[in-house]
Design an enzyme around this catalytic site. Structure first.
Site, PDB file in Angstrom:
ATOM      1  N   TYR A   1       0.853  -1.251   0.113  1.00  0.00           N
ATOM      2  CA  TYR A   1       0.068  -0.143  -0.114  1.00  0.00           C
ATOM      3  C   TYR A   1       0.947   1.247  -0.165  1.00  0.00           C
ATOM      4  O   TYR A   1       1.723   1.496   0.898  1.00  0.00           O
ATOM      5  CB  TYR A   1      -0.873  -0.030   1.307  1.00  0.00           C
TER       6      TYR A   1
ATOM      7  N   SER B   1     -13.550  -3.671   0.581  1.00  0.00           N
ATOM      8  CA  SER B   1     -14.578  -3.183  -0.177  1.00  0.00           C
ATOM      9  C   SER B   1     -16.173  -3.149   0.074  1.00  0.00           C
ATOM     10  O   SER B   1     -16.709  -3.617  -0.840  1.00  0.00           O
ATOM     11  CB  SER B   1     -14.275  -3.090  -1.709  1.00  0.00           C
TER      12      SER B   1
ATOM     13  N   GLY C   1     -12.376   1.768   4.089  1.00  0.00           N
ATOM     14  CA  GLY C   1     -11.289   2.708   3.575  1.00  0.00           C
ATOM     15  C   GLY C   1     -12.054   4.145   3.433  1.00  0.00           C
ATOM     16  O   GLY C   1     -13.169   4.269   3.160  1.00  0.00           O
TER      17      GLY C   1
END
Length: 327
Positions: free
Chosen positions: A53, A207, A283
């Site tokens: 990341y 997600s 996120g």
């Protein structure tokens, strides 16, 4: 925030996790600090990152924030290793690479252990037992407290978990598996989730808001400050902007209107409370977005709303998927 056991282990994590995919790239130090503080103050503990990341910047930034902002002991840090920037080999599950990557992660994080260490993806070019041995070494050496996998399909997860339970010697039981799961992506329900439930492995959905689409912000247009308008993230969002997704988002909006809450809260509460789910990983771009997601803590969806959402988003099960005999 409510805490849940991660799989069939004694480790407890907050039932919403904080994701750091965009830290050090799209999220700067100031916004990351605000989010981590807001998450901690809300009772959140699980912070998920990976060595790739931001090319390592996400781990480094998290490490810097743990030095003075949030006590290390209050967080459950999960990181991943195995993805490599090599066009000829996307994943490296070799013992040498994984252990070296873990040491590098610890250095960036500024800690001598991670709470959960995930193999980022299945490597078909490395014997699975070698990959799993790296996990055993990480735990036995104290560099990781628990271990899991990410992006393993059903048979891969079942094979890995069964090996760890059946092979001789001291083996590290898999505590978790991380995959995409939302109202727009229910593929894990065919084989992965049944395997995880049977083997006592907690699911950490990534997600969970359908790459942002389930917030309903793309219903009429693409906001200029959204991922869908970002050059490098637009292809990530695009698969969920079709007619099928639109029908599901409409149903989420209808449910939100009926309960006087937001589409985000509806979508997140649905996946959070699915069987086998330990903690969806959320996120956010800033603390305001994160706070909106954390507000789901007080919401439990009525059974009739869950059934309606289940129906409109139901995946197709065909032979020989799980429960095919009932079709």
């Amino acid at each position: 925030m409510e805490q849940r056991h991660l799989g069939r282990t004694g480790l407890r994590v907050s039932r919403i996790g904080l994701g750091t995919l965009t830290w050090g790239r799209d999220v700067d130090e100031h916004d990351a600090a605000d989010m981590l503080k807001a998450f901690w103050e809300a009772g959140g503990t699980l912070v998920d990152t990976a060595d790739v990341y931001g090319d390592g910047e996400a781990e480094y930034l998290l490490g810097q924030l743990m030095e003075g902002l949030v006590p290390r002991r209050d967080l459950v840090i999960s990181t991943k290793a195995g993805s490599v920037p090599d066009p000829d080999r996307r994943f490296d599950g070799s013992r040498g690479h994984l252990l070296a990557a873990l040491d590098a992660s610890l250095a960036r994080l500024g800690t001598d252990y991670v709470d959960v260490w995930h193999v980022h993806a299945y490597d078909p070019d490395t014997p699975l037992e070698e990959t799993l041995q790296a996990m055993d070494l990480a735990v036995s050496s104290g560099r990781a407290r628990y271990a899991g996998v990410s992006n393993f399909c059903g048979w891969q997860l079942a094979k890995a978990a069964t090996w760890q339970l059946a092979a001789p010697g001291t083996r590290t039981r898999l505590c978790s598996t991380q995959l995409e799961y939302s109202l727009l992506q229910r593929g894990v329900e065919r084989e992965v989730l049944p395997a995880a439930l049977d083997l006592g492995i907690g699911l950490l959905p990534s997600s969970p808001l359908g790459r942002g689409v389930l917030t309903a912000k793309y219903r009429n247009t693409t906001p200029p400050d959204s991922r869908g308008a970002s050059e490098h993230l637009a292809p990530f969002v695009a698969p969920y902007l079709d007619d099928t997704a639109s029908r599901i988002v409409d149903a989420v909006q209808t449910a939100a209107d009926g309960l006087a809450v937001t589409p985000l809260q509806i979508a997140l509460a649905w996946v959070r409370d699915r069987p086998g789910v330990a903690a969806p990983i959320v996120g956010a771009r800033n603390a305001q977005q994160l706070t909106a997601a954390l507000s789901v803590e007080a919401l439990s969806l009525p059974d009739e709303i869950c059934r309606a959402l289940d129906d409109v988003s139901a995946p197709v099960h065909r032979y020989p998927d799980h429960d095919w005999s009932t079709l």
